[in-house]
Each structure stands twice: as structure tokens, then as C-alpha cells.
Design a protein around this motif. Structure first.
Motif, PDB file in Angstrom:
ATOM      1  N   GLY A  40       0.822  -1.206   0.000  1.00  0.00           N
ATOM      2  CA  GLY A  40       0.000   0.000   0.000  1.00  0.00           C
ATOM      3  C   GLY A  40       0.853   1.251   0.000  1.00  0.00           C
ATOM      4  N   SER A  74      -4.377   7.431  -1.498  1.00  0.00           N
ATOM      5  CA  SER A  74      -3.783   6.388  -0.660  1.00  0.00           C
ATOM      6  C   SER A  74      -4.512   5.062  -0.869  1.00  0.00           C
ATOM      7  CB  SER A  74      -3.857   6.778   0.817  1.00  0.00           C
ATOM      8  OG  SER A  74      -3.170   7.985   1.053  1.00  0.00           O
ATOM      9  N   THR A  75      -3.761   3.965  -0.891  1.00  0.00           N
ATOM     10  CA  THR A  75      -4.349   2.656  -1.160  1.00  0.00           C
ATOM     11  C   THR A  75      -3.793   1.595  -0.231  1.00  0.00           C
ATOM     12  OG1 THR A  75      -2.668   2.156  -2.834  1.00  0.00           O
ATOM     13  CG2 THR A  75      -4.715   3.165  -3.603  1.00  0.00           C
ATOM     14  N   GLY A  77      -3.597  -2.788  -0.494  1.00  0.00           N
ATOM     15  CA  GLY A  77      -3.903  -3.872  -1.400  1.00  0.00           C
ATOM     16  C   GLY A  77      -3.359  -5.217  -0.959  1.00  0.00           C
ATOM     17  N   GLU A  95      -7.439  -4.056  -4.420  1.00  0.00           N
ATOM     18  CA  GLU A  95      -6.840  -2.815  -3.918  1.00  0.00           C
ATOM     19  C   GLU A  95      -7.950  -1.832  -3.564  1.00  0.00           C
ATOM     20  OE1 GLU A  95      -3.130  -1.318  -5.787  1.00  0.00           O
ATOM     21  OE2 GLU A  95      -4.314   0.468  -6.211  1.00  0.00           O
ATOM     22  N   GLU A  97      -9.054   2.062  -1.878  1.00  0.00           N
ATOM     23  CA  GLU A  97      -8.638   3.430  -1.604  1.00  0.00           C
ATOM     24  C   GLU A  97      -9.155   3.858  -0.231  1.00  0.00           C
ATOM     25  OE1 GLU A  97     -10.092   5.859  -4.746  1.00  0.00           O
ATOM     26  OE2 GLU A  97      -8.627   5.136  -6.211  1.00  0.00           O
ATOM     27  N   TYR A  98      -8.425   4.747   0.405  1.00  0.00           N
ATOM     28  CA  TYR A  98      -8.868   5.307   1.673  1.00  0.00           C
ATOM     29  C   TYR A  98      -8.323   6.730   1.775  1.00  0.00           C
ATOM     30  CZ  TYR A  98      -4.117   4.485   3.370  1.00  0.00           C
ATOM     31  OH  TYR A  98      -2.756   4.501   3.518  1.00  0.00           O
ATOM     32  N   THR A 117     -13.395   0.455  -4.203  1.00  0.00           N
ATOM     33  CA  THR A 117     -12.453  -0.494  -4.777  1.00  0.00           C
ATOM     34  C   THR A 117     -11.766   0.135  -5.975  1.00  0.00           C
ATOM     35  OG1 THR A 117     -13.864  -2.326  -4.092  1.00  0.00           O
ATOM     36  CG2 THR A 117     -12.203  -2.785  -5.767  1.00  0.00           C
ATOM     37  N   ASP A 118     -10.437   0.086  -5.981  1.00  0.00           N
ATOM     38  CA  ASP A 118      -9.677   0.609  -7.110  1.00  0.00           C
ATOM     39  C   ASP A 118      -9.431  -0.482  -8.141  1.00  0.00           C
ATOM     40  OD1 ASP A 118      -8.267   2.446  -8.634  1.00  0.00           O
ATOM     41  OD2 ASP A 118      -6.363   1.908  -7.724  1.00  0.00           O
TER      42      ASP A 118
END
Length: 345
Positions: A40, A74-75, A77, A95, A97-98, A117-118
Motif C-alpha cells: 500500500g 492512498s491505497t 492492497g 486494492e 482506496e482510503y 475499490t480501485d
């Protein structure tokens, strides 16, 4: 006789134990190999913008300047792969995102933790190439848009990128292995007729493309039919890219066009010097439709420094102007700048 039989049995048992027992270190290593990789990043930027606009011909110009702090994608995964048969590997990735700058508290109206969800997909790869299904960046993005969409924060034009041929969710994608420098790819988005009011055809989206690499030069051409685009009269889009890398220099060019809607062109140059990276690009976009003759242009610069393998800082700035968007008298010009930091794990 009995002692001989007993001794033989004990020896056989000892041989069986030594042949098939796994030492703790090996067992632990195999368990770790079967675990997914967790990765991440945390991305935060401080932003500043100074924009002037005029919406009606003859009206006074309005100005706005502001600053702030924001998350920059920011991710978190998880990914895993393993061999299911000789020469055949299965893989999966998810992955999320947040936000690193907004409290994600469901009780306070936030997202309650991880956001949208990315990427999420599973697939197989081998001598035949790679095939996967789910939600993922398609060849339209990776082969065309990413060539000049180099920046951490800014898009090179931004006004029309989301309206071209790149559709990511509910997609089956296939890419061939390199064959003398050539690669072919296709992505099919499955939508059905859905809520299409005309109900005369499906809204499935098809992307097909080809890429050729020779030494430092890479060329790509991709087409997306845009059947999933709800814009009235939306037509297919073409994307072309060219990239050349030589030692510390990289030059990239991309061109995208959708008939009766938008066309954009971007030129990017990147120079790497040790732990530092410098980039400069120029991009322009033009509306092309009935009653729409708007124009957008941007100049973007970046200076990035890698403090370690996991941490880098950067600054980016962009100046741009637009006029007559969607046939109106709207005009805008301004500049933006960011100071950002990213930690990758």
C-alpha cells in the motif's frame, strides 16, 4: 526371529519419519509463500490554487484563491499468485482506496474505513499471455494515457480524460505475450442492456489495441467503442501513444480523439538524475461537436526526490486556461501548486 522383526519394524519407522517429516524452517517458509502480499501507500499533499473565471460575455471577472491539505489516492492492497500447473500461473489482486486526511468514521458520516475499490481481479498467465476478469486498468489507460499522465497529482488535461475509451469495471481482458516486439490486447466490459431507455442494443464496451516495442521506442494504438457511455451520440474513441527512453531521458506523446466530442494531445519530457526526477509537459484539448468549440491548455512541471526506496517527496505546478467550454462564454485561467509526500510499503 521376533527380535529381527521388531528391529526391522523400528528401522522402517525411523526411515519413514526421516524421509517425510518437514523441518520447522521449511514448513514456515512454505506457509509464508502461500500468504498473500500486503502492500500500500500513504499519499498526502498540501495544495494551493489561484483561478480567475468569467461566465458571461461582458461580466466582471471573478477570482478565487485557496489552500488546503488532501489525500492523493492512498491505497491498501493484497495480491497473490501460484502455479496451478506447469507453465500456468493463477493470480489475484484487490486494492482499496482510503483517505489519509479525512476521518473515516461511519458514525460521523464518513466511509467507515476503506473506501471504494480501485482494482479487484483474478486471472491466469502462461505462454499464451495473460487473461483476467474483474475491475482493472485496461490497455487504453496503460498503453495510451499513462504515457503522458506521469504526475502524482495533476492530470495533463483532465477535462475529457474520463470520457474517452477507458472502461474498467466488469471487464474481461486479454494480452498476448510479446511476439517479435508486438503485443495485442482486448478488453470486454459486460453490461447487458441495463437501463438503456432505447432497449435496442446492449451497452457492452469493447477495447482493442496493439503495441510495438523496439529497443527504446514503444508505439501503441487502441480503440474503444464507448457503447457504455451514456452521453447522447457518444462515438468510439481512438488513442495513440509514442514513448522513447534513452538513459536518463524519456519523451512521451499521446493523442486521443472521440468524434463529435473531444480531442487531446500531450507531450511529456522526463529527466532523471540520481535520486531526483524532473518533468515538463504541455497538453491541449479541443471540443469537436455541434455548438461546442471549447479549448483547454495546460503546462505542468514536477520536481521529485527519492529520499529512500520507500519514501519520496515532490512539488508540482500547473498553469492553464480554458474558453468556450460546451459552447458557452465560460472562460477560466489560473495556476495551481502542490507539495506532496508518499510512503510506499
Amino acid at each position: 526371529m521376533k527380535k529381527t522383526l521388531i528391529a526391522s519394524a523400528v528401522a522402517a519407522a525411523a526411515l519413514s519419519t526421516s524421509a517425510f517429516a518437514m523441518d520447522p524452517a521449511t514448513e514456515l517458509a512454505e506457509k509464508l509463500d502461500s500468504m498473500p502480499t500486503i502492500y500500500g501507500n500513504v499519499q498526502i499533499v498540501a495544495t494551493y490554487a489561484d483561478v480567475k473565471s468569467k461566465t458571461v460575455q461582458g461580466a466582471p471577472e471573478r477570482g478565487m484563491s485557496d489552500y488546503g491539505m488532501a489525500d492523493n489516492g492512498s491505497t491498501l492492497g493484497f495480491k497473490h499468485s501460484h502455479e496451478v500447473a506447469p507453465g500456468l500461473t493463477a493470480f489475484a489482486k484487490i486494492e482499496f482506496e482510503y483517505s489519509a486526511t479525512e476521518k473515516q468514521d461511519a458514525n460521523q458520516g464518513g466511509g467507515g474505513g476503506l473506501g471504494e475499490t480501485d482494482e479487484a481481479y483474478l486471472g491466469l498467465k502462461g505462454d499464451f499471455g495473460s487473461v483476467w476478469v474483474g475491475t482493472n486498468d485496461t490497455i487504453y489507460e496503460t498503453w495510451v494515457e499513462d504515457v503522458t499522465d506521469h504526475y502524482e497529482y495533476f492530470g495533463v488535461v483532465g477535462e475529457a480524460e474520463a470520457n474517452f475509451g477507458n472502461k474498467e469495471d466488469r471487464t474481461v481482458e486479454y494480452v498476448t505475450p510479446s511476439m517479435g516486439g508486438f503485443q495485442l490486447g482486448a478488453a470486454y466490459q459486460m453490461n447487458g442492456q441495463g437501463d438503456n431507455q432505447a432497449a435496442t442494443k446492449t451497452r457492452d464496451n469493447l477495447i482493442v489495441g496493439a503495441k510495438y516495442s523496439l529497443d527504446a521506442l514503444t508505439l501503441a494504438l487502441v480503440y474503444g467503442n464507448n457503447e457504455a457511455d451514456n452521453t447522447p451520440g457518444a462515438k468510439g474513441a481512438y488513442g495513440f501513444s509514442a514513448a522513447y527512453e534513452m538513459d536518463a531521458f524519456k519523451v512521451g506523446f499521446s493523442y486521443e480523439t472521440q468524434e463529435d466530442y473531444w480531442s487531446t494531445a500531450s507531450l511529456l519530457g522526463v529527466y532523471t538524475m540520481g535520486a531526483n526526477q524532473f518533468a515538463l509537459s504541455y497538453a491541449m484539448g479541443e471540443e469537436d461537436g455541434t455548438g461546442r468549440k471549447g479549448e483547454v491548455s495546460t503546462i505542468t512541471v514536477q520536481a521529485l526526490h527519492n529520499m529512500s526506496d520507500n519514501f519520496y517527496v515532490y512539488t508540482e505546478a500547473q498553469i492553464g486556461e480554458s474558453e468556450k467550454i460546451s459552447g458557452g462564454d465560460y472562460e477560466a485561467s489560473g495556476s495551481q501548486a502542490v507539495l506532496g509526500a508518499t510512503y510506499v510499503f
